[in-house]
Write a protein that holds these residues in place. Structure first.
Motif, PDB file in Angstrom:
ATOM      1  N   PHE A  85       0.837  -1.207   0.000  1.00 61.97           N
ATOM      2  CA  PHE A  85       0.000   0.000   0.000  1.00 61.97           C
ATOM      3  C   PHE A  85       0.873   1.259   0.000  1.00 61.97           C
ATOM      4  N   ALA A  86       1.844   1.299   0.911  1.00 57.22           N
ATOM      5  CA  ALA A  86       2.693   2.490   1.036  1.00 57.22           C
ATOM      6  C   ALA A  86       3.542   2.688  -0.213  1.00 57.22           C
ATOM      7  N   GLN A  87       4.066   1.593  -0.756  1.00 52.63           N
ATOM      8  CA  GLN A  87       4.859   1.706  -1.978  1.00 52.63           C
ATOM      9  C   GLN A  87       4.022   2.248  -3.126  1.00 52.63           C
ATOM     10  N   THR A  88       2.791   1.789  -3.225  1.00 53.81           N
ATOM     11  CA  THR A  88       1.914   2.212  -4.314  1.00 53.81           C
ATOM     12  C   THR A  88       1.615   3.708  -4.255  1.00 53.81           C
ATOM     13  N   VAL A  89       1.286   4.215  -3.067  1.00 54.83           N
ATOM     14  CA  VAL A  89       0.932   5.635  -2.975  1.00 54.83           C
ATOM     15  C   VAL A  89       2.154   6.525  -3.208  1.00 54.83           C
ATOM     16  N   THR A  90       3.341   6.062  -2.820  1.00 49.58           N
ATOM     17  CA  THR A  90       4.523   6.903  -3.026  1.00 49.58           C
ATOM     18  C   THR A  90       5.012   6.859  -4.464  1.00 49.58           C
ATOM     19  N   PHE A  91       4.773   5.757  -5.168  1.00 46.38           N
ATOM     20  CA  PHE A  91       5.200   5.683  -6.564  1.00 46.38           C
ATOM     21  C   PHE A  91       4.375   6.601  -7.458  1.00 46.38           C
ATOM     22  N   ALA A  92       3.268   7.141  -6.938  1.00 40.86           N
ATOM     23  CA  ALA A  92       2.505   8.136  -7.695  1.00 40.86           C
ATOM     24  C   ALA A  92       3.321   9.405  -7.914  1.00 40.86           C
TER      25      ALA A  92
END
Length: 282
Positions: A85-92
């Motif tokens: 989850f955290a990786q996904t939101v930061t890769f934005a």
């Protein structure tokens, strides 16, 4: 004698006040959301990548990782989801930077600057549009997580708090992307610049392994990483395994640490990005 200064057109003064700034930001947000719907492959690819991460990590590493003394694949899947989850939101971040760099290369930034609108509205609108897309991605990712065995054990209110922290972190990092997008010349450079620093941030953390298993010199870096604080907070709020036992303040108070880190990042990088926007040129 008439001088160039006397005859050169001046940009209209922006509308003042918080209400005007919000209205301008929402207009730009709508513009970016409409643009996203006209390029659906951008949204689709943004959804596919995190789903692939969940499936690959779950079924490739699920039986080989020791989580809390257990090698049960289900335990690792529950451990994994907060990190994904955290990786996904930061890769934005990369998308925000590439979008702004694309607008600059097409001269849209100069056009926006000539309009009577709040100076930070263009960037705020872009980051808010990215936040909407990130929210959609997180919803899809949560459904996939439930399908592979991830569960929430602390109730809906705490889970919603965890998702709020995730989205706040993603919004904070999108301002870093905005600054990168204003600082490079092409969307390709913005994408590369937006990703290259994210890999050490996400992997030197508690997202995929326990920092206690890391070398002693890198462990404090992982524990004080803003990314780690959000992951730790989500595991606590979701009731998932893998909560790190540490003397580091962010690991002992992860919810507050995550909130403070995100607010600091927004304050610092929004100020830098708006200042850069005022002087940037295509």
């Amino acid at each position: 004698m008439t001088t160039l200064t006397d005859t050169a057109p001046h940009a209209p003064a922006p509308r003042g006040g918080i209400a005007g700034s919000i209205a301008d930001s929402l207009v730009v947000t709508k513009r970016n959301l409409i643009r996203m719907t006209r390029i659906p492959e951008m949204v689709i690819f943004g959804l596919v990548q995190p789903v692939m991460f969940v499936i690959l990590f779950s079924f490739v590493f699920g039986g080989s990782m020791n989580i809390g003394g257990s090698t049960d694949p289900k335990a690792y899947r529950e451990f994994l989801m907060a990190g994904i989850f955290a990786q996904t939101v930061t890769f934005a971040t990369a998308g925000a930077g590439a979008g702004i760099a694309d607008d600059m290369s097409k001269g849209l930034v100069d056009r926006f600057r000539s309009l009577p609108m709040a100076r930070g509205a263009v960037l705020t609108g872009r980051t808010l549009a990215d936040l909407v897309q990130t929210t959609l991605t997180v919803v899809v990712l949560a459904v996939v997580g439930l399908l592979v065995g991830w569960r929430i054990h602390e109730g809906i209110p705490k889970a919603l708090g965890a998702f709020a922290l995730l989205l706040l972190l993603g919004y904070a990092f999108s301002w870093i992307g905005a600054l990168i997008g204003l600082s490079v010349r092409t969307p390709e450079a913005a994408t590369s610049g937006g990703l290259i620093w994210l890999f050490p941030v996400t992997f030197v953390s508690n997202a995929f392994v326990d920092p206690q298993q890391m070398a002693s010199w890198i462990r404090p870096i992982a524990e004080w990483n803003p990314f780690s604080a959000t992951v730790q907070a989500c595991r606590e709020l979701f009731g998932n395994p893998g909560v790190v036992q540490s003397d580091a303040w962010p690991m002992q108070h992860p919810v507050w640490a995550s909130l403070l880190w995100s607010l600091v990042i927004i304050a610092v990088f929004r100020s830098l990005a708006v200042r850069k926007y005022r002087s940037a040129s295509a």
